[in-house]
Design a protein around this motif. Structure first.
Motif, short mmCIF file in Angstrom:
data_model
loop_
_atom_site.label_atom_id
_atom_site.label_comp_id
_atom_site.label_asym_id
_atom_site.label_seq_id
_atom_site.Cartn_x
_atom_site.Cartn_y
_atom_site.Cartn_z
N HIS A 171 0.87 -1.17 0.00
CA HIS A 171 0.00 0.00 0.00
C HIS A 171 0.90 1.22 0.00
N ASP A 191 -0.79 -5.05 9.32
CA ASP A 191 -0.81 -4.26 8.08
C ASP A 191 -0.82 -5.16 6.84
N GLN A 203 -13.58 -5.74 9.63
CA GLN A 203 -12.16 -5.74 10.00
C GLN A 203 -11.66 -4.31 9.96
N HIS A 204 -10.60 -4.03 10.66
CA HIS A 204 -9.99 -2.71 10.57
C HIS A 204 -8.51 -2.82 10.91
N LYS A 205 -7.80 -1.86 10.36
CA LYS A 205 -6.36 -1.80 10.58
C LYS A 205 -6.08 -1.52 12.05
N VAL A 213 -4.19 -6.90 6.48
CA VAL A 213 -5.18 -5.97 5.92
C VAL A 213 -4.90 -5.72 4.45
N SER A 259 -6.15 -8.66 2.45
CA SER A 259 -7.61 -8.70 2.41
C SER A 259 -8.17 -7.65 1.45
N ILE A 260 -7.55 -6.47 1.46
CA ILE A 260 -7.99 -5.40 0.56
C ILE A 260 -7.72 -5.78 -0.89
N LEU A 262 -13.68 -3.53 4.14
CA LEU A 262 -13.63 -4.79 4.89
C LEU A 262 -14.74 -4.87 5.93
N ALA A 298 -9.60 0.18 4.80
CA ALA A 298 -9.99 -1.06 5.49
C ALA A 298 -11.39 -0.93 6.07
#
Length: 383
Positions: A73, A162, A122-124, A165, A168-169, A119, A115
């Motif tokens: 990212h 990180d 979910q979250h960072k 995430v 997943s992204i 998502l 995120a």
């Protein structure tokens, strides 16, 4: 294609917000602390470089393998750190960026916001600014500070999450793929940024110094005109204007310009407003920004962000190179004006053009300067 997901954490004496990631990565103080990575759907692993771990050979082999697609990212940052801090070549053709991918779809560019947006459940992991300050910035002392060590496992976990995430992204975004020609254009953009813009450092230093000395002079004149401790203070100057019989709601450029068109304006008020114009000229701050952002090789990098605007176009970063002032000088005045700046000859500048701030503002773009035996060719699309 095999996908390698990567995230790094770093320490540096350089302020990345002021200097940009390219200057940051090239600074001798910058070092790699953590490198989290995962191959396809395998568990995330973290290399604790700060505590003596080395990047494993099989991971180094994947970095060198063009058949492995590398994802990060804001991949421009990872590429710069791996190349200039860890010594790992990172040709952009082998890389992909979830920030670019998200921006192309009108989604947030921040990993945390992205995120939360896509998502949902979910979250960072948010380590808080204190952790980043503790390990990544000089005021925190870095990972070598014994007071920081109890929280190091938390920082390692932040790095690991990180990559979770990020992966997943990427899985969500791949349903709406970026066309391959756009990735080729992004790779070209990365090569251009790696090369950078050549900057005329003697002129830049002279212009920045002249700008600072002129600002101090104007500030002194404004104090004398208004009697204020800080005439650059919006609140103080608005009250002074009101006391002088000129009641205005703000000191925006348009408001000040309109006031100066009034023929009946008292002389002290006119002087104070003209001095305000010079003190608030934002283009002069660009010289200081350039001094922060130019690397040791006298090149400026990272001033455009691919797909950074909502339209999909490039967005300006650091010193807004897409909006440089045209200024007050005619074309035939540029070379002599630059010479007077280099000689710190404020008297000649005032005698010929009457406005030191205006001249310096006019010359900002001339700091981008072709090296000897080269030409700078400028082109733009029309309509």
């Amino acid at each position: 294609m095999t996908k390698l997901y990567i995230d790094v954490e770093t320490y540096s004496d350089v302020d990345i917000i002021k200097a940009g990631h390219q200057r940051y990565a090239r600074d001798p103080s910058t070092r790699l602390l953590l490198l989290a990575w995962a191959l396809d759907d395998s568990p995330v692993k973290v290399v604790d470089v700060a505590h003596g771990e080395t990047i494993p050979d099989h991971l180094m082999a994947m970095f060198a393998d063009s058949a492995v697609e590398k994802w990060a990212h804001n991949a421009a940052f990872e590429r710069a750190i791996l190349e200039f801090v860890a010594g790992i070549p990172c040709p952009p053709e082998q890389w992909r960026c979830t920030m670019v991918h998200a921006s192309s779809l009108g989604l947030p560019s921040s990993l945390g916001k992205l995120a939360l947006e896509i998502l949902k459940d979910q979250h960072k992991l948010d380590p808080g600014k204190d952790l980043l300050r503790m390990f990544c910035m000089p005021e925190g002392g870095g990972p070598g500070n014994p007071l920081n060590e109890p929280r190091w496992p938390e920082f390692v976990e932040y790095n690991r999450v990180d990559v979770e995430v990020l992966r997943s992204i990427e899985l969500k975004l791949r349903v709406f793929p970026v066309p391959e020609p756009e990735w080729r254009l992004w790779a070209l953009d990365q090569h251009i940024h790696d090369r950078g813009l050549p900057i005329d450092m003697p002129f830049l230093r002279a212009a920045a110094a002249l700008g600072e000395s002129h600002k101090a002079t104007v500030m002194g004149e404004s104090r004398e005109t208004t009697g204020l401790d800080n005439p650059n203070s919006r609140t103080q100057l608005l009250q002074w204007l009101k006391d002088s019989g000129v009641d205005v709601p703000n000191l925006q450029a348009g408001t000040v310009d309109a006031l100066l068109e009034r023929k009946e304006l008292p002389a002290p008020v006119r002087d104070a407003l003209e001095q305000r114009q010079q003190l608030s000229m934002s283009s002069l701050a660009k010289y200081g920004t350039l001094l922060e952002a130019v690397a040791a090789d006298e090149r400026l990098r990272g001033v455009f962000q691919f797909c950074g605007a909502s339209t999909g176009r490039w967005a300006s970063r650091l010193f807004n190179a897409q909006n440089l002032p045209r200024g007050i000088l005619k074309e035939h005045d540029l070379v002599p004006a630059r010479d007077y700046v280099l000689r710190n000859d404020t008297q000649m500048i005032q005698m010929l053009w009457g406005d030191v701030s205006g001249v310096l503002s006019s010359l900002v773009r001339s700091a981008i300067h072709a090296p000897k035996n080269h030409q700078l060719v400028v082109a733009d699309y029309a309509s």
